[in-house]
Design a protein around this motif. Sequence first.
Motif, PDB file in Angstrom:
ATOM      1  N   ASP A 114       0.679  -1.012  -0.157  1.00 38.54           N
ATOM      2  CA  ASP A 114      -0.105  -0.033   0.045  1.00 38.54           C
ATOM      3  C   ASP A 114       0.812   1.239   0.032  1.00 38.54           C
ATOM      4  N   ALA A 115       2.153   1.266   0.801  1.00 37.22           N
ATOM      5  CA  ALA A 115       2.887   2.473   0.773  1.00 37.22           C
ATOM      6  C   ALA A 115       3.588   2.734  -0.582  1.00 37.22           C
ATOM      7  N   ALA A 116       3.780   1.671  -1.303  1.00 36.93           N
ATOM      8  CA  ALA A 116       4.509   1.655  -2.549  1.00 36.93           C
ATOM      9  C   ALA A 116       3.414   2.179  -3.641  1.00 36.93           C
ATOM     10  N   GLY A 117       2.061   1.815  -3.355  1.00 33.90           N
ATOM     11  CA  GLY A 117       0.973   2.221  -4.190  1.00 33.90           C
ATOM     12  C   GLY A 117       0.687   3.653  -3.995  1.00 33.90           C
ATOM     13  N   ASP A 118       1.004   3.928  -2.884  1.00 31.90           N
ATOM     14  CA  ASP A 118       0.515   5.442  -2.591  1.00 31.90           C
ATOM     15  C   ASP A 118       1.800   6.273  -3.039  1.00 31.90           C
ATOM     16  N   ALA A 119       2.874   5.956  -3.057  1.00 34.87           N
ATOM     17  CA  ALA A 119       4.055   6.452  -3.761  1.00 34.87           C
ATOM     18  C   ALA A 119       4.442   6.446  -5.398  1.00 34.87           C
ATOM     19  N   GLY A 120       3.299   5.683  -5.889  1.00 37.41           N
ATOM     20  CA  GLY A 120       3.553   5.277  -7.425  1.00 37.41           C
ATOM     21  C   GLY A 120       4.761   4.475  -7.683  1.00 37.41           C
ATOM     22  N   ASP A 121       5.049   3.753  -6.886  1.00 35.31           N
ATOM     23  CA  ASP A 121       6.442   2.792  -7.012  1.00 35.31           C
ATOM     24  C   ASP A 121       5.952   1.344  -7.400  1.00 35.31           C
ATOM     25  N   SER A 122       5.764   1.296  -8.769  1.00 30.31           N
ATOM     26  CA  SER A 122       5.187   0.158  -9.131  1.00 30.31           C
ATOM     27  C   SER A 122       6.060  -1.138  -8.873  1.00 30.31           C
ATOM     28  N   PRO A 123       7.258  -0.962  -8.912  1.00 29.65           N
ATOM     29  CA  PRO A 123       8.304  -2.207  -8.964  1.00 29.65           C
ATOM     30  C   PRO A 123       8.035  -2.756  -7.389  1.00 29.65           C
ATOM     31  N   THR A 124       8.232  -1.823  -6.601  1.00 29.06           N
ATOM     32  CA  THR A 124       7.974  -2.469  -5.018  1.00 29.06           C
ATOM     33  C   THR A 124       6.710  -2.984  -4.915  1.00 29.06           C
ATOM     34  N   GLU A 125       5.583  -2.347  -5.457  1.00 26.93           N
ATOM     35  CA  GLU A 125       4.327  -2.697  -5.124  1.00 26.93           C
ATOM     36  C   GLU A 125       4.207  -4.035  -5.795  1.00 26.93           C
ATOM     37  N   ASP A 126       4.638  -4.319  -7.196  1.00 28.04           N
ATOM     38  CA  ASP A 126       4.722  -5.718  -7.700  1.00 28.04           C
ATOM     39  C   ASP A 126       5.364  -6.639  -6.881  1.00 28.04           C
ATOM     40  N   LEU A 127       6.454  -6.328  -6.366  1.00 28.87           N
ATOM     41  CA  LEU A 127       7.235  -7.287  -5.549  1.00 28.87           C
ATOM     42  C   LEU A 127       6.473  -7.688  -4.331  1.00 28.87           C
ATOM     43  N   MET A 128       5.902  -6.617  -3.700  1.00 28.15           N
ATOM     44  CA  MET A 128       5.052  -7.024  -2.681  1.00 28.15           C
ATOM     45  C   MET A 128       4.002  -8.006  -2.857  1.00 28.15           C
ATOM     46  N   ILE A 129       3.105  -7.658  -3.971  1.00 28.89           N
ATOM     47  CA  ILE A 129       2.023  -8.532  -4.356  1.00 28.89           C
ATOM     48  C   ILE A 129       2.499 -10.019  -4.678  1.00 28.89           C
ATOM     49  N   GLU A 130       3.599 -10.322  -5.318  1.00 28.89           N
ATOM     50  CA  GLU A 130       4.339 -11.659  -5.555  1.00 28.89           C
ATOM     51  C   GLU A 130       4.706 -12.009  -4.196  1.00 28.89           C
ATOM     52  N   ARG A 131       5.050 -11.625  -3.197  1.00 29.00           N
ATOM     53  CA  ARG A 131       5.402 -12.230  -1.827  1.00 29.00           C
ATOM     54  C   ARG A 131       4.342 -12.543  -1.114  1.00 29.00           C
ATOM     55  N   ILE A 132       3.187 -11.673  -1.301  1.00 30.16           N
ATOM     56  CA  ILE A 132       1.948 -11.716  -0.688  1.00 30.16           C
ATOM     57  C   ILE A 132       1.311 -13.216  -1.233  1.00 30.16           C
ATOM     58  N   GLN A 133       1.216 -13.374  -2.300  1.00 30.18           N
ATOM     59  CA  GLN A 133       0.599 -14.483  -3.178  1.00 30.18           C
ATOM     60  C   GLN A 133       1.507 -15.585  -2.370  1.00 30.18           C
ATOM     61  N   LEU A 134       2.834 -15.540  -2.672  1.00 35.17           N
ATOM     62  CA  LEU A 134       3.689 -16.885  -2.109  1.00 35.17           C
ATOM     63  C   LEU A 134       3.466 -17.081  -0.764  1.00 35.17           C
ATOM     64  N   HIS A 135       3.434 -16.084   0.322  1.00 35.80           N
ATOM     65  CA  HIS A 135       3.207 -16.430   1.733  1.00 35.80           C
ATOM     66  C   HIS A 135       1.501 -16.932   1.892  1.00 35.80           C
ATOM     67  N   GLU A 136       0.625 -16.394   1.178  1.00 36.12           N
ATOM     68  CA  GLU A 136      -0.572 -16.914   1.448  1.00 36.12           C
ATOM     69  C   GLU A 136      -0.702 -18.148   1.044  1.00 36.12           C
ATOM     70  N   LYS A 137       0.082 -18.833  -0.227  1.00 38.95           N
ATOM     71  CA  LYS A 137      -0.151 -20.083  -0.416  1.00 38.95           C
ATOM     72  C   LYS A 137       0.722 -21.172   0.723  1.00 38.95           C
ATOM     73  N   THR A 138       1.813 -20.379   1.190  1.00 37.90           N
ATOM     74  CA  THR A 138       2.464 -21.361   2.206  1.00 37.90           C
ATOM     75  C   THR A 138       1.519 -21.303   3.499  1.00 37.90           C
ATOM     76  N   ILE A 139       0.615 -20.367   4.036  1.00 39.29           N
ATOM     77  CA  ILE A 139      -0.147 -20.586   4.945  1.00 39.29           C
ATOM     78  C   ILE A 139      -1.369 -21.616   4.657  1.00 39.29           C
ATOM     79  N   TRP A 140      -1.738 -21.474   3.488  1.00 41.90           N
ATOM     80  CA  TRP A 140      -2.816 -22.477   3.050  1.00 41.90           C
ATOM     81  C   TRP A 140      -2.124 -23.865   3.209  1.00 41.90           C
ATOM     82  N   MET A 141      -0.981 -24.013   2.850  1.00 42.60           N
ATOM     83  CA  MET A 141      -0.353 -25.444   2.785  1.00 42.60           C
ATOM     84  C   MET A 141      -0.157 -25.868   4.158  1.00 42.60           C
TER      85      MET A 141
END
Length: 148
Positions: A114-141
């Motif tokens: 969210d901080a990256a999105g607010d700052a218009g920092d798409s590369p950081t925002e994309d990296l965080m989205i990727e990490r969220i997806q991975l850790h949500e999958k880990t939690i599910w498993m």
Amino acid sequence: MDNQNPVVDALRVVLADSYAVMAQTHICHWNVRGPGFFALHTAFEGQYTELFAAVDEIAERIRALGALAPGGLASLAGLAGTSEIEEDADAESMVSHLIRINEKLVADLKTARDAAGDAGDSPTEDLMIERIQLHEKTIWMLRSYLGK
């Protein structure tokens, strides 16, 4: 810490959280025992190996933003604020612990996204989205291992 840059501040917490999750997963890998040993030992190894590469990528993103990455175990532990698993914990306790610390990491990843999105920092925002997806999958498993 650069208090003028909320993206860097959030990334520093994400880096510390990720390092803590990596270390705690590694401890679980070393010390797991019981009927689920082989499955958990292998799963934990995959998780901490992936996290090792992720920690480097997050630190490099902090550097790309012109700040210094935090280091040192005491500094990282202070930023993460994560409890540690007992070395003699049983397998179910290990899995429950890893669920909790991955959930904390996901919450902090969302703050950084969210901080990256607010700052218009798409590369950081994309990296965080990727990490969220991975850790949500880990939690599910991990939850699935517990039958939840």
